[in-house]
Design a protein around this motif. Sequence first.
Motif, PDB file in Angstrom:
ATOM      1  N   GLY A 156     -23.639 -20.383 -19.754  1.00 19.71           N
ATOM      2  CA  GLY A 156     -22.876 -19.685 -18.736  1.00 19.71           C
ATOM      3  C   GLY A 156     -23.083 -20.322 -17.388  1.00 19.71           C
ATOM      4  O   GLY A 156     -23.585 -21.443 -17.289  1.00 19.71           O
ATOM      5  N   MET A 157     -22.695 -19.614 -16.375  1.00 16.28           N
ATOM      6  CA  MET A 157     -22.826 -20.107 -15.009  1.00 16.28           C
ATOM      7  C   MET A 157     -23.962 -19.379 -14.311  1.00 16.28           C
ATOM      8  O   MET A 157     -24.069 -18.152 -14.395  1.00 16.28           O
ATOM      9  N   VAL A 158     -24.788 -20.147 -13.616  1.00 15.26           N
ATOM     10  CA  VAL A 158     -25.927 -19.564 -12.918  1.00 15.26           C
ATOM     11  C   VAL A 158     -26.151 -20.350 -11.633  1.00 15.26           C
ATOM     12  O   VAL A 158     -25.795 -21.537 -11.549  1.00 15.26           O
ATOM     13  N   GLN A 159     -26.715 -19.707 -10.651  1.00 14.20           N
ATOM     14  CA  GLN A 159     -27.060 -20.398  -9.416  1.00 14.20           C
ATOM     15  C   GLN A 159     -28.349 -21.194  -9.592  1.00 14.20           C
ATOM     16  O   GLN A 159     -29.197 -20.848 -10.438  1.00 14.20           O
ATOM     17  N   GLY A 202     -31.957 -20.095 -10.977  1.00 14.83           N
ATOM     18  CA  GLY A 202     -31.806 -19.027 -11.938  1.00 14.83           C
ATOM     19  C   GLY A 202     -32.280 -19.408 -13.330  1.00 14.83           C
ATOM     20  O   GLY A 202     -32.814 -20.497 -13.550  1.00 14.83           O
ATOM     21  N   SER A 203     -32.072 -18.483 -14.273  1.00 23.78           N
ATOM     22  CA  SER A 203     -32.546 -18.660 -15.645  1.00 23.78           C
ATOM     23  C   SER A 203     -31.446 -18.346 -16.643  1.00 23.78           C
ATOM     24  O   SER A 203     -30.553 -17.527 -16.379  1.00 23.78           O
ATOM     25  N   LEU A 204     -31.541 -18.981 -17.784  1.00 22.76           N
ATOM     26  CA  LEU A 204     -30.700 -18.682 -18.933  1.00 22.76           C
ATOM     27  C   LEU A 204     -31.542 -18.855 -20.195  1.00 22.76           C
ATOM     28  O   LEU A 204     -32.499 -19.645 -20.203  1.00 22.76           O
ATOM     29  N   ASN A 248     -35.721 -21.928 -17.073  1.00 24.22           N
ATOM     30  CA  ASN A 248     -36.019 -21.329 -15.777  1.00 24.22           C
ATOM     31  C   ASN A 248     -35.876 -22.369 -14.672  1.00 24.22           C
ATOM     32  O   ASN A 248     -35.866 -23.579 -14.940  1.00 24.22           O
ATOM     33  N   LEU A 291     -33.473 -23.409 -12.907  1.00 23.30           N
ATOM     34  CA  LEU A 291     -32.400 -24.344 -13.217  1.00 23.30           C
ATOM     35  C   LEU A 291     -31.947 -25.095 -11.968  1.00 23.30           C
ATOM     36  O   LEU A 291     -31.928 -24.554 -10.860  1.00 23.30           O
ATOM     37  N   VAL A 311     -23.628 -25.031 -19.975  1.00 29.14           N
ATOM     38  CA  VAL A 311     -24.454 -24.484 -18.906  1.00 29.14           C
ATOM     39  C   VAL A 311     -23.964 -25.079 -17.588  1.00 29.14           C
ATOM     40  O   VAL A 311     -23.928 -26.303 -17.432  1.00 29.14           O
ATOM     41  N   VAL A 345     -24.571 -24.959 -13.443  1.00 29.43           N
ATOM     42  CA  VAL A 345     -25.521 -24.573 -12.402  1.00 29.43           C
ATOM     43  C   VAL A 345     -24.912 -24.924 -11.054  1.00 29.43           C
ATOM     44  O   VAL A 345     -24.623 -26.091 -10.779  1.00 29.43           O
ATOM     45  N   SER A 346     -24.731 -23.917 -10.233  1.00 26.95           N
ATOM     46  CA  SER A 346     -24.155 -24.140  -8.910  1.00 26.95           C
ATOM     47  C   SER A 346     -25.266 -24.245  -7.868  1.00 26.95           C
ATOM     48  O   SER A 346     -26.279 -23.559  -7.947  1.00 26.95           O
TER      49      SER A 346
END
Length: 128
Positions: A9-12, A15-17, A83, A85, A124, A126-127
């Motif tokens: 997904g998208m995460v800043q 962040g974590s996935l 973690n 990211l 994945v 990451v912004s």
Amino acid sequence: VQLQASGGGMVQAGGSLRLSCIVSGVTFSRSSMSWFRQAPGKAREFVAAISWGGATSQYADSVKGRFTISRDNAKNTAYLQMNSLKPEDMAVYYCGVDPRARTYSGFGIRNRGNYLYWGPGTLVTVSS
């Protein structure tokens, strides 16, 4: 043999996935598992792997200390906890399985050619 990866997904940044890879059609408890990733315009690269007995895990230097690979044999599932990211972690992540209960020497567990079956990947983003 089927592998189904999920959890992308998208995460800043920061962040974590958690990625999951459910495997069917092999004896999971005797299968080593790996995660590789491929960013746009780049070759697929090793990220992490865990041996079939769970005693050995290895990580790419770029993710060491931030990512953790694990497995749940009761659920036929491998996980990749990611973690802290970074934008450079952005890629399609693929899980691979080696169902042959092999014992690897050195960095052999990182060899893409050892994994006989692959899932379709999960993206994945990451912004920054």
